[in-house]
Structures are given as C-alpha cells and as structure tokens.
Design a protein around this motif. Structure first.
Motif, short mmCIF file in Angstrom:
data_model
loop_
_atom_site.label_atom_id
_atom_site.label_comp_id
_atom_site.label_asym_id
_atom_site.label_seq_id
_atom_site.Cartn_x
_atom_site.Cartn_y
_atom_site.Cartn_z
N GLY A 177 -44.69 -10.34 -66.25
CA GLY A 177 -44.36 -11.37 -67.30
C GLY A 177 -45.11 -10.85 -68.76
N LYS A 178 -45.30 -9.66 -68.93
CA LYS A 178 -45.66 -8.90 -70.12
C LYS A 178 -44.93 -8.30 -70.64
CE LYS A 178 -50.61 -9.20 -68.25
NZ LYS A 178 -51.86 -8.58 -67.74
N GLY A 179 -43.48 -8.12 -70.45
CA GLY A 179 -42.81 -7.45 -70.91
C GLY A 179 -42.72 -6.06 -70.50
N ASN A 180 -43.56 -5.59 -69.52
CA ASN A 180 -43.52 -4.27 -68.83
C ASN A 180 -42.30 -4.21 -67.68
OD1 ASN A 180 -45.77 -3.41 -70.29
ND2 ASN A 180 -47.10 -4.35 -68.53
N ALA A 181 -41.06 -4.08 -68.30
CA ALA A 181 -39.70 -3.90 -67.35
C ALA A 181 -39.40 -2.27 -67.46
CB ALA A 181 -38.75 -4.80 -67.92
N PRO A 182 -39.72 -1.76 -66.45
CA PRO A 182 -39.15 -0.20 -66.42
C PRO A 182 -37.68 -0.02 -66.87
CG PRO A 182 -40.33 -0.83 -64.32
CD PRO A 182 -40.20 -1.96 -65.24
N THR A 183 -37.85 0.86 -67.89
CA THR A 183 -36.27 0.86 -68.42
C THR A 183 -35.97 2.45 -68.05
OG1 THR A 183 -36.77 -0.77 -70.18
CG2 THR A 183 -34.88 0.79 -70.54
N THR A 184 -34.69 2.67 -67.84
CA THR A 184 -33.95 4.15 -67.49
C THR A 184 -32.90 4.44 -68.62
OG1 THR A 184 -34.55 3.91 -65.00
CG2 THR A 184 -32.99 5.52 -66.10
N TYR A 185 -32.98 5.25 -69.35
CA TYR A 185 -32.27 5.86 -70.27
C TYR A 185 -31.35 7.05 -69.47
CZ TYR A 185 -34.89 2.86 -73.58
OH TYR A 185 -35.63 2.21 -74.20
N ALA A 186 -30.26 6.63 -69.54
CA ALA A 186 -29.42 7.98 -68.91
C ALA A 186 -28.41 8.84 -70.18
CB ALA A 186 -28.23 7.47 -67.96
N VAL A 187 -29.08 10.11 -70.27
CA VAL A 187 -28.59 10.61 -71.54
C VAL A 187 -27.61 11.66 -70.90
CG1 VAL A 187 -29.36 12.27 -73.17
CG2 VAL A 187 -31.19 10.47 -72.38
N PHE A 188 -26.39 11.54 -71.42
CA PHE A 188 -25.27 12.25 -70.96
C PHE A 188 -24.82 13.29 -71.94
CE2 PHE A 188 -24.69 8.02 -68.79
CZ PHE A 188 -24.21 8.60 -67.60
N PRO A 189 -24.64 14.66 -71.23
CA PRO A 189 -24.54 15.79 -72.26
C PRO A 189 -22.93 16.09 -72.62
CG PRO A 189 -24.56 16.55 -69.74
CD PRO A 189 -24.84 15.05 -69.97
N GLN A 190 -22.81 16.70 -73.51
CA GLN A 190 -21.42 17.24 -73.80
C GLN A 190 -21.12 18.08 -72.89
OE1 GLN A 190 -21.77 18.31 -77.97
NE2 GLN A 190 -21.98 16.39 -78.75
#
Length: 319
Positions: free
Chosen positions: A262-275
């Motif tokens: 409830g403190k905004g600590n939601a693990p977030t995943t960023y998928a970075v796709f290459p060219q």
C-alpha cells in the motif's frame, strides 16, 4: 546415421506427414517438437519400421528401412508413447525376456540386464510386478528395454513422461551422456527439456517441417533475444522514454506488479528490446548507473522458446 528423404504418410484423406526431409548425425541429440497431432509420433514410428510410409525413404546406418527393416531395427532402441510392457512380468523377468528376444543368452544377457538396471536406477523394483509400479518406474523399465542391446540409435517418444522432477533430471543426464556417442531422436512437449538435452531441434506443424536448428538458433528467432529486462522496486517516472533514447534500443515495454504494502512499492519490469537483436546490455547498464537509478535486477534474455514455438506453429496452421 539417420536420413529421412521426402517422407509422406497418409491415412485415407489425412496427410499426417507431408514431405519431410532431414538427417541426424552420430553424436547428435535431435529434439522433435510440435503441437499434438503434428506428425511427430507417426514419423518416429516410420523410422523404426513400425508402420510403412506412403512414400519417401528412410536410411538408418546405411540400411533402407523399406528394403531391410530387420537390419534397421537391430540398430534402433525404441521407447514408444505410453510405455508399453508385459505388465504381468516382474522387472527382471521382462528385461531378461527382451534381451533374449534380441538374441542374447547366458552371461551376455545377464550383463545387459545389469547394465540397463544400473543406468535407469531400477534396483529397488527389480523383483516387482510391472503392473504394480508407478508411472515413472514403468517409464524407466521401458527405457531400459530400449537400451538392452546397446543400439547406436535411440528413438525416444516423450522419454520423461510421468517422471517426477528428480527422475526427469536423472533421465536427462543419462540421455545427454549417451548423446556423446549415439544418435538420438526424442520428442517432447517440454521446451526446457529440449534446451537441456538436445544439440539440435526440429519443429513440425501440420505434418510439415517448419524449423530446423540448434537451440541457440531457435532462441535467436525470439522477439526477446538479447532484450534487457530491468526490474525496479517501484515505477520510475519518465524511465520508459529515457530508455528508448539509448543507442540500439528499438522499443520499451513496462509491466507493473502489485502494490503489496500500500506504499506504492509495486515492482516494475521494463523490457528493453534491441534493434536487429544486437547486444545492448552494456549500454543499458551504463545508463542506469549514470542516472543513479536503483534497480532490483537486470539481465539480458537469451530468447523465449515458447514464443518461437507459438510463432512458427501458429503461422503454419494459419497458412
């Protein structure tokens, strides 16, 4: 060791195998993958001489299965689906019987039984009736009979079916070891198994061969090949846009986890796709360090086999 040329198998109006051509060399472990009904088991049965092809040629160890079926079968150990065996026999009786069917007698037969019992860890059930065994032990018994004559070629249809995780690991180690000197074809629905055991893989769909390559080559077909995954403890404002500006990056996708405290600590995943599937992990790492962005983990993906499997089989089904 195995040559399959323009293989076709029809059942009435159904074409189960449609003009398949491939070869397998000694020391290769070939994974045979495809959806249910794709033609995997049918192809394996034709290679072993269990059923005849409608057309095409199968050569095993220089012998044509159409001209010298017995000569081919002498070179092959076959583990079919559903682990069939004489269920009223005990394990030792059954393996002795199979050894005798293969022409072994006396000390040679006993040595052969002892060898496969050790390989498949059947000592504890050697005197038990096969019908009373668990599915996993039945599978191991049938794997043992396939190896009883120490053949140069093994055809294994779902060899780890019914095994628990420990037994699967043991079986995969056995297959991997045998693959150093034998020619092995195994069908499996478990993509992890293909990556763990096979030196090469074929995917078929609708009876047609759609992919043939090494596990690394298949992984390189995945959209996630060399994609960099960055996991942060919470969403980072503007991070997606910043990651897109890195040299070699084609796109970025963000997936938010659940806010468990409830403190905004939601693990977030960023998928970075290459060219063009290029390697971008060093650039992404340097960027995060330069911006002092805290993250839980960062890694480059090898590629997702399930993604490749769906891509090539669904495309074939819709074509």
């Amino acid at each position: 060791m195995i040559e399959v040329r323009k293989l076709v198998k029809k059942f009435g109006g159904l074409t189960a195998v449609d003009n398949i051509t491939f070869e397998v060399k000694q020391g290769q472990v070939l994974g045979f993958l495809g959806p249910n009904g794709a033609g995997k088991s049918t192809t394996m049965k034709i290679i072993t001489g269990f059923i005849p092809p409608t057309s095409g040629t199968i050569i095993v160890g220089g012998k044509d299965v159409g001209e010298d079926s017995l000569g081919v079968r002498r070179q092959i150990g076959y583990l079919p689906e559903n682990a069939p065996a004489y269920s009223e026999m005990n394990v030792r009786e059954y393996l002795r019987f199979i050894a005798e069917v293969r022409g072994m007698r006396g000390a040679e037969r006993n040595r052969a039984v002892e060898r496969v019992v050790e390989i498949t860890s059947l000592d504890e059930v050697l005197h038990r009736i096969i019908d009373n065994l668990s599915k996993g032990f039945k599978q191991r018994v049938c794997f043992a009979q396939a190896m009883i004559h120490d053949p140069p070629v093994l055809i294994l249809d779902e060899p780890t079916d019914g095994l628990d995780p420990n037994q699967k690991h043991e079986m995969r180690e056995v297959i991997r070891g045998m693959g150093q000197t034998k020619t092995i074809i195994l069908s499996t629905h478990i993509l992890e198994e293909m990556e763990a055991v096979c030196t090469r893989a074929i995917i078929i769909a609708n009876g047609r061969l759609v992919v043939d390559g090494t596990p690394d080559e298949l992984a390189a077909m995945s959209r996630h090949h060399n994609a960099v995954m960055v996991r942060t403890i919470r969403p980072q404002d503007g991070l997606e846009a910043q990651l897109r500006e890195i040299k070699g990056v084609a796109s970025v996708e963000r997936e938010d986890g659940k806010d468990v405290d409830g403190k905004g600590n939601a693990p977030t995943t960023y998928a970075v796709f290459p060219q063009s599937a290029q390697v971008i992990l060093p650039e992404v790492s340097r960027f995060l360090e330069s911006k002092k962005i805290e993250f839980l983990e960062i890694f480059a993906e090898r590629g997702r086999m399930d993604e490749v499997f769906r891509q090539v089989t669904l495309h074939e089904e819709h074509s």
